[in-house]
Scaffold this active site. Structure first.
Site, short mmCIF file in Angstrom:
data_model
loop_
_atom_site.label_atom_id
_atom_site.label_comp_id
_atom_site.label_asym_id
_atom_site.label_seq_id
_atom_site.Cartn_x
_atom_site.Cartn_y
_atom_site.Cartn_z
N PHE B 137 64.19 87.89 -5.16
CA PHE B 137 64.90 87.68 -3.90
C PHE B 137 64.28 86.51 -3.13
O PHE B 137 64.27 86.47 -1.91
CB PHE B 137 64.82 88.93 -3.01
N CYS B 139 63.81 82.91 -4.69
CA CYS B 139 63.99 81.53 -5.12
C CYS B 139 64.75 80.76 -4.05
O CYS B 139 65.89 81.09 -3.73
CB CYS B 139 64.73 81.51 -6.44
N THR B 205 58.23 80.98 -3.49
CA THR B 205 57.90 79.64 -3.02
C THR B 205 58.49 79.32 -1.65
O THR B 205 59.45 79.95 -1.21
CB THR B 205 58.37 78.59 -4.04
N CYS B 350 26.01 61.72 6.99
CA CYS B 350 27.30 61.03 6.95
C CYS B 350 27.89 60.91 8.35
O CYS B 350 28.72 60.04 8.60
CB CYS B 350 28.28 61.76 6.04
N CYS B 380 28.00 73.61 22.61
CA CYS B 380 28.61 74.17 21.39
C CYS B 380 29.36 75.47 21.69
O CYS B 380 28.79 76.42 22.21
CB CYS B 380 27.53 74.44 20.34
N CYS B 390 31.87 69.04 7.15
CA CYS B 390 30.64 68.61 6.48
C CYS B 390 30.86 68.60 4.97
O CYS B 390 31.33 69.58 4.40
CB CYS B 390 29.49 69.57 6.82
#
Lengths: 444, 434
Positions: B137, B139, B205, B350, B380, B390
């Site tokens: 039921f 597609c 899907t 980095c 923070c 990270c």
């Protein structure tokens, strides 16, 4: 049939196929798939260490991202904006001690992003297209003389032309390019890249190059000063330090710069005579280039002898390993004492050295190394008689290349400071151009 | 070694890894290869009614979203149900089931929304000896334009009705596969349950256009200059699918209802996560289509190792274990305070945490001249963005603040007790218990 074992100095030690293979690109261009994989590895670091390490401040993360999104042309623009000789620098930069040394992936994994090869991919892509990527600004009516068409002079000239100035570049050699054309190992600049790059750079317009014009020989500073609005000196270091030891006049002893020059200008590498046993004296890039190319021409035994230890060698560890990987023997802590032989060199006698109270001195222990050919690579010197203040043995500069004489700037290897790298010369030429332009425009 | 066998609706399989109804399960040749590779079960690619089979496009059927190094992150397809004759499929199913009695073999079905159509096909399916059926039921492309697939799955009443027909004309388990292309997944799940379904499987899907050809000005995959939406699956859809699974597992009306989890299962860990959210097994497609059937061996060994390490002897041991901890935002503990912490030994400098925090978040990471990055506790909020951007896993962690310590950001003492939004003074709807 001549071979590596043929005694003395001889041409044709190797066949054409082997020579072609030996002198092909040291680092082959990345293939399209390799480009994608290599570019994917860049982390796009903030305030990236690679940019800080680049003498020309190329925005490396940005250009790699531009490559990874399918726009290598935009990447090339990012590179050329900062370094118009980005194509050559991608080939000759010692990236292992600049951008790639500080790449965070080198730090993390011991394997940096291949910045140099990615840069080559971008610059090759754009340079292969017909149109020059920059347009000149409206004419300023100013004329600038540049003496020396090496990396510094070309970089300075392009920037000045782009800003709307007329540029006349004089060069003492038959061809432009300086060390790019005459001084670096052939396998770093294949397919006559140095000349193609000069042609491409000149295509912006407004740049005239006159070859065969030596400073103090054919052209003179005072005359240039009256004919031009400003002068940029980028004459390099064309003098070579002489090997002052017994026997240095014997046949087979020559300076390495000349050897590399001849090799680069040769149309047939097989015709270049090379010794069966070659000794190169010195510890810089010129020594490595001479030694490796001797080996590639077919010399059987090649030794680089350096009077200090490995760490003091100015050739990088990467270059030392490159030499070693080609079978070049590295002899450290040995200073030349005499060239031996009856008319022609047959060996070099060295004395081992040691540091005593910070001073290098011989230990008395001697060693002889067979040598049909001896290349001296013990440094180059300024070879221009100019009435300018010197610092050490170079033209003293302050700021963006200003010399002691108003209206005269200098950059590249002939100027004080710097590190004798192509990329540094490019940066100095670029920055001097900006300063010259602003000065002439009355902005500075 | 942990026991991976599963009993889903009475259907036994040696492991919880089934191949979903999709191109990999379209025919006997593929399914035999799958079973030889070790898959615990297969849902045969959807069968339609007897008669001329559907036809597929003869151009590209797939589009992909790639990650770094062309990793397949999301896969889109416009393939329809099987385009092979019904009797051929049924004969193959019969043969395969006979040869692999220990594996689960489910038949996916999609026939018109008429009782006669189901009445006709179901006895034929029953005769194959397959272990159960799954009603497609979901597609979202092609078949839905013909009143089937997602067109049914988007109307709970139809789901309930068709499920009833199936239970009426078929004696074995009926699994209803749900489409995610709806607003609330609980409604179709409840409808399936009302209709007598034995389980739901999800997700099918998701409607998707993965890319546009900028030269042809056409969505891809492009068929002669035109494109259409396809169905999206693969790792990219896993978060959406797991959320929907959790909603069904948590809803009172469907709590405890068997679920087969589908959507982006690529590794053993994905499967374990689905199972903790209440799934009895998982179905896989994209991982197999990307790497081939052998990937199941990693799934089996990984799940087995993890279960051994955790002391789980069977799938049942941890099935649904994360459901009680899946709650609404309003019940999260607002007294819980954490701070990011950067392990300087692991940091590769980095600076991505800095860029992310400085530009887009709370200016809670400081950068020194020598590229040392450190957390500013006073700023923070423990948002976790630095942790996620990270490149070095585990370099930045969230450290809970101990009760009694002072949060330098708020100046308030960390309260060890639990308090949520429902009783928070800022909540206009909060009412004191009086």
């Amino acid at each position: 049939m001549t071979s590596s074992m043929t005694p003395g100095i001889a041409a044709n030690r190797l066949g054409q196929d082997e020579l072609a293979n030996n002198f092909a690109d040291l680092h082959m261009p990345l293939q399209p798939h390799e480009v994608k994989v290599a570019a994917d590895r860049c982390y796009f670091c903030h305030d990236a260490p690679c940019v800080t390490a680049c003498p020309t401040d190329i925005d490396i993360p940005l250009f790699i991202r531009q490559i990874s999104t399918g726009t290598p042309e935009a990447a090339a623009k990012t590179i050329f904006d900062m370094n118009i000789l980005g194509g050559m620098c991608a080939r000759v930069c010692p990236t292992e001690e600049l951008c790639e040394q500080v790449c965070v992936r080198e730090v993390a994994e011991g394997k940096p992003v291949e910045i140099g090869r990615l840069q080559r991919h971008a610059t090759d892509t754009l340079m292969a297209q017909d149109a020059h990527p920059y347009k000149r600004a409206a004419s300023t009516g100013k004329k600038i003389a540049i003496v020396g068409a090496g990396p510094a002079g070309l970089s300075c000239g392009h920037r000045l032309a782009m800003l709307g100035n007329e540029v006349m570049i004089y060069d003492a050699n038959p061809k432009a390019g300086g060390l790019n054309e005459y001084g670096i190992a052939a396998y770093k600049s294949t397919n006559d890249f140095a000349q193609s790059e000069v042609d491409w750079l000149k295509s912006i317009g407004g740049i005239t190059i006159e070859n065969g014009q030596g400073l103090g020989r054919d052209i003179h500073l005072d005359q240039l000063a009256s004919d031009f609005d400003a002068i940029f000196l980028s004459v390099g270091l064309s003098g070579v330090n002489a090997l002052a030891i017994d026997g240095s006049e014997k046949d087979g002893v020559q300076d390495a710069v000349k050897f590399i020059n001849d090799l680069r200008q040769s149309n047939d590498l097989a015709t270049i005579p090379i010794g069966r046993n070659v000794v190169v004296i010195g510890g810089g890039m010129t020594a490595v280039d001479a030694a490796v190319q001797s080996k590639l021409l077919g010399a059987e035994q090649v030794t680089i002898a350096y009077r200090r230890g490995r760490d003091a060698m100015s050739a990088s560890r990467y270059e030392q390993d490159l030499a070693a990987s080609h079978g070049v023997k590295l002899l450290f802590n040995a200073q030349p004492n005499a060239v031996l032989g009856n008319g022609a060199a047959t060996a070099v006698e060295f004395e081992y050295t040691a540091q005593n109270a910070g001073k290098l001195s011989g230990t008395g222990e001697m060693i002889q190394i067979a040598a049909d050919q001896v290349f001296s690579a013990i440094g180059q010197t300024l070879n221009a008689d100019v009435d300018l203040k010197l610092e050490g043995r170079k033209i003293a500069i302050t700021g963006a290349g200003r010399t002691s004489r108003a209206g005269v700037w200098a950059g590249g290897d002939c100027a004080s400071g710097g590190n004798d790298l192509t990329v540094t010369a490019v940066a100095e030429g670029r920055d001097a151009a900006m300063d010259i332009h602003e000065t002439l425009m009355g902005a500075a | 070694m942990a026991d991976l066998t599963t009993d889903f609706l009475g259907i036994k399989s040696p492991n919880p890894f089934w191949l979903a109804s999709a191109p990999p399960t379209d025919k006997e040749y593929n399914v035999r290869r799958a079973f030889e590779a070790g898959w615990g079960g297969v849902v045969w690619k959807t069968l339609g009614s007897d008669g001329p089979p559907v036809v597929n496009v003869n151009g590209p059927r797939y589009g992909v979203i790639h990650g770094a190094d062309r990793r397949v992150l999301g896969l889109n397809n416009i393939e329809l149900i099987t385009d092979r004759p019904l009797d051929v499929n049924l004969a193959e199913i019969t043969r395969v089931k006979k040869d692999y009695p220990d594996r689960a073999l489910i038949v996916s079905l999609m026939v018109p929304c008429e009782e006669e159509a189901w009445k006709e096909v179901l006895p034929k399916v029953e005769a194959t000896g397959a272990d159960g059926i799954e009603l497609n039921f979901g597609c979202p492309h092609g078949m839905s334009e013909r009143g089937m697939g997602a067109a049914v799955g988007q109307v709970p009443e139809y789901i309930e009705m068709v499920t009833r027909w199936c239970k009426k004309y078929y004696s074995k388990p009926v699994i209803v596969k749900l489409t995610p292309n709806i607003t609330d997944i609980r409604a179709p799940a409840e409808a399936a349950k009302r209709g007598g379904a034995d389980a739901v499987s999800l997700i099918n899907t998701i409607n998707s256009i993965v890319s546009v050809d900028l030269d042809a000005m056409c969505p891809e995959p492009s068929i002669d200059g035109k494109g259409t939406h396809g169905g999206y699956c693969g790792p990219a859809v896993k978060p959406i699918a797991m959320s929907m699974v959790s909603e069904i597992a948590r809803a009172p009306a469907t709590a405890g209802f068997p679920i087969s989890g589908i959507g982006g299962v690529t590794t053993w860990r994905d499967a374990a996560e689905y199972i903790t959210l209440g799934c009895g097994n998982v179905q896989v497609c994209t991982a197999a289509m990307t790497y081939g059937f052998k990937v199941v061996q990693e799934m089996i060994s990984g799940l087995s190792q993890w279960m051994d390490e955790k002391g789980h002897t069977s799938i049942q041991d941890f099935m649904g274990a994360a459901v009680p901890n899946t709650t609404d935002w309003q019940y999260l503990n607002l007294n819980y305070v954490a701070k990011a912490s950067i392990n300087q030994n692991d940091c590769i400098s980095c600076g991505r945490c800095f860029a992310a925090c400085e530009d887009t978040s709370h200016q809670a990471i400081a950068m020194s001249d020598d590229r040392k990055f450190s957390v500013v506790d006073a700023e923070c909020v423990a948002c976790n963005l630095c942790v996620e951007v990270c490149p070095v896993e585990g370099c930045i962690t969230m450290v809970p603040q101990t009760a009694g310590s002072v949060d330098p950001r708020t100046g308030q003492t960390v309260d060890g007790s639990y308090a949520n939004w429902t009783t928070h003074p800022n909540n206009p709807g909060a009412c004191a218990a009086e």
